[in-house]
Design an enzyme around this catalytic site. Structure first.
Site, short mmCIF file in Angstrom:
data_model
loop_
_atom_site.label_atom_id
_atom_site.label_comp_id
_atom_site.label_asym_id
_atom_site.label_seq_id
_atom_site.Cartn_x
_atom_site.Cartn_y
_atom_site.Cartn_z
N LYS A 319 0.83 -1.21 0.00
CA LYS A 319 0.00 0.00 0.00
C LYS A 319 0.86 1.25 0.00
CE LYS A 319 -4.30 -1.54 2.19
NZ LYS A 319 -5.22 -1.35 3.33
N HIS A 323 0.42 4.12 -2.92
CA HIS A 323 -0.11 5.45 -2.59
C HIS A 323 0.98 6.53 -2.55
CE1 HIS A 323 -3.29 2.70 -1.23
NE2 HIS A 323 -4.11 3.69 -1.54
N HIS A 335 -3.69 0.45 -9.10
CA HIS A 335 -4.01 -0.78 -8.38
C HIS A 335 -5.52 -0.94 -8.26
CE1 HIS A 335 -3.75 2.49 -5.45
NE2 HIS A 335 -4.61 1.81 -4.71
N ARG A 354 -13.91 9.35 7.34
CA ARG A 354 -12.68 8.61 7.54
C ARG A 354 -11.94 9.10 8.79
NH1 ARG A 354 -10.56 5.97 3.00
NH2 ARG A 354 -8.43 6.75 3.31
N LYS A 358 -6.01 8.20 9.25
CA LYS A 358 -5.80 7.64 7.91
C LYS A 358 -4.70 8.43 7.20
CE LYS A 358 -8.36 4.97 6.10
NZ LYS A 358 -8.31 3.51 5.97
N CYS A 370 -14.43 1.73 1.79
CA CYS A 370 -13.51 1.81 0.65
C CYS A 370 -12.20 1.14 1.04
CB CYS A 370 -13.20 3.26 0.26
SG CYS A 370 -14.56 4.40 0.48
N SER A 371 -11.70 0.27 0.17
CA SER A 371 -10.42 -0.36 0.47
C SER A 371 -9.89 -1.06 -0.78
CB SER A 371 -10.56 -1.34 1.64
OG SER A 371 -9.27 -1.75 2.09
N GLU A 430 -3.92 8.74 -4.64
CA GLU A 430 -4.62 7.54 -5.11
C GLU A 430 -4.54 7.47 -6.63
OE1 GLU A 430 -5.83 5.25 -3.34
OE2 GLU A 430 -6.61 6.00 -1.43
N GLU A 432 -6.42 4.53 -8.78
CA GLU A 432 -7.12 3.27 -8.56
C GLU A 432 -8.03 2.91 -9.73
OE1 GLU A 432 -7.47 3.11 -3.73
OE2 GLU A 432 -9.16 3.95 -4.84
#
Length: 516
Positions: A319, A323, A335, A354, A358, A370-371, A430, A432
């Site tokens: 991760k 990120h 990803h 959130r 985080k 979200c993940s 991010e 994604e």
């Protein structure tokens, strides 16, 4: 024999079906005998069938028109690919069309087994009149005539040239194989090194340094020096660093400082991504250096699924790598991710804020959960997005405290895939390929994980729009995650919301939509 007979029956049935559509009466037994005669190269049986009373015209028409199986092959295709020379000549003499193509667009000449079979087609063309068939369409060439007068010197020079080319090719192949053997040996040595414990690695390094000193002493005395070996390897990736100035940390040697990303001012590239990279000691140093929550730092070790823009998996990456804005700007951090939109029986959407701890987009409002699916067989299963849905089930339990048995995978509706890029700050962001997932009529009571979620609220469409309008005002404290904002902006969210009772009609499992 039963297996062969069943296979033959199926192919003949397909062939007969095609022919019957053209108006032929039912002659199943005759067509079966005809197919068997051709498959077994029994020319006499074939000619007997043709010469039977009232059969000649039907058989010839059948031979010229039939297409067999899914490949749509003719008897000429089948005979040429099988290499049956006598039967091929017979079929050509019976006026089977050599221009007919199979399902792959190939004429019989193209599927011929070998040169002698192709030569039969060439001889057949020579024997026929020029306008008998469209020879260009049949792809059958004219025979190549050898020159009458051949210059012996030129022929010898050509032969010598061919001999040199073959020799050069053999030498290149030899060099290639030697290089492959060397690379394979180096990879095996690296794997053996990586399998060692830390203590064994240090002992091996000390032993090799002593060996190097011994070799230098022998060389000074005039004796032969043994062949070079890898006397020093990177503690992390096992790369050969013999003769190089290594980067040392805690009595270990590394090929570069990039093996410890946050000890550098900017991370360029991590040598190898493995779970063993972040030991407890290094993780504590990183947490202290960047003031990252220890729990979140641990989550950053999880392995995500790197993909291309067509959602094809490439490799695993942590991760932290996925990120990092450095990696995102370099184009190497796309990803797989997911976003869950959970609605209760009153058609209200569960929104979460959130957690402040985080690392990316802290304290912003977003959708229910979200993940990322992880790089393992369980969550990489692509069929009907089942792997992503399993990951969503796992994170709904982890973040919102639901029980796994409350979340049926069949109730998680895969709506589509969305590609976006966003920057959280100069260091994190991010990039994604986001799977949108919808759950409806879900009334279980959540139990929040404070490391992930600060607060939640259920909103209807008007209340959400009021929040969005408020966030657009100057000085507003309400902020939304970029992926949620893009889905809301482009009306995808409202489309699903308005069609909760007919979600199947709104799904798009084929396209990947780029959000801007």
């Amino acid at each position: 024999m039963d297996v062969v007979r069943n296979s033959t029956d199926r192919r003949c049935t397909s062939a007969r079906t095609c022919f019957y559509k053209r108006g032929s009466r039912d002659r199943s037994s005759e067509w079966q005998k005809l197919y068997t005669a051709i498959r077994t190269d029994d020319k006499s049986d074939l000619m007997n069938l043709i010469d039977e009373d009232g059969m000649r015209d039907s058989v010839l028409e059948y031979l010229s028109q039939v297409h067999m199986g899914m490949d749509q092959t003719t008897f000429l295709h089948e005979t040429a690919s099988r290499g049956s020379a006598d039967m091929l000549r017979t079929l050509l003499d019976l006026d089977c069309d050599p221009t007919v193509k199979n399902a792959k667009g190939q004429v019989p000449y193209q599927v011929a087994m070998n040169r002698p079979i192709k030569q039969i087609f060439v001889e057949y063309r020579v024997e026929q009149s020029p306008d008998r068939w469209d020879w260009a369409k049949a792809l059958i060439p004219l025979p190549v005539e050898k020159p009458v007068d051949v210059d012996p010197e030129r022929e010898a020079a050509a032969a010598e040239k061919k001999r040199r080319q073959k020799q050069q090719k053999r030498e290149r192949e030899k060099v290639r194989k030697a290089e492959e053997t060397k690379q394979r040996s180096e990879q095996e040595e690296q794997q053996r090194y990586l399998a060692l414990s830390d203590r064994e690695k240090r002992a091996l390094a000390a032993e090799r340094r002593m060996l190097q000193m011994s070799a230098n002493t022998v060389a000074a005395g005039g004796a032969a020096v043994p062949p070079p070996i890898a006397l020093s390897r990177c503690f992390q990736c096992a790369a050969d660093i013999t003769g190089k100035v290594p980067f040392e940390y805690s009595s270990n040697r590394f090929c570069s400082t990039s093996a410890l990303p946050l000890l550098c001012s900017r991370m360029k590239r991590i040598c190898v991504v493995t779970r063993s990279l972040f030991t407890t000691q290094i993780r504590n140093m990183l947490v202290t250096a960047q003031k990252i929550d220890p729990v979140q730092a641990k989550y950053m070790e999880e392995q995500c699924i790197l993909v291309d823009e067509s959602d094809r998996p490439i490799s695993a990456a942590s991760k932290r790598q996925c990120h990092s804005m450095d990696n995102i700007r370099a184009g190497g951090a796309l990803h797989r991710a997911f976003s869950v939109f959970l609605f209760n029986s009153r058609r209200e959407l569960l929104m979460q804020k959130r957690s402040l701890s985080k690392i990316t987009f802290p304290s912003v409002w977003t959708n229910s959960c979200c993940s990322h699916p992880l790089f393992n067989a369980h969550e990489m299963d692509y069929e009907k997005a089942i792997g992503v849905r399993r990951a969503a089930q796992r994170k709904l339990v982890h973040e919102l405290g639901f029980k796994a048995e409350q979340i049926n995978l069949d109730d998680i509706h895969y709506m589509g895939r969305f590609l976006y890029k966003a920057e959280s700050n100069d260091q994190w962001g991010e990039h994604e390929l986001d799977y949108a997932l919808v759950i409806r009529n879900f009334d279980a009571v959540p139990n929040l994980n404070p490391e992930e979620v600060a607060e939640i609220k259920y909103v209807n469409q008007k209340q959400l729009q009021d929040m969005i309008d408020e966030s657009n005002k100057a000085g507003s404290q309400i902020r939304f995650s970029p992926w949620f904002s893009l889905l809301a902006k482009h009306a995808w969210l409202n489309d699903w919301w308005n069609n909760l009772d007919s979600l199947d009609s709104r799904k798009d499992a084929t396209n990947i939509i780029k959000l801007h």
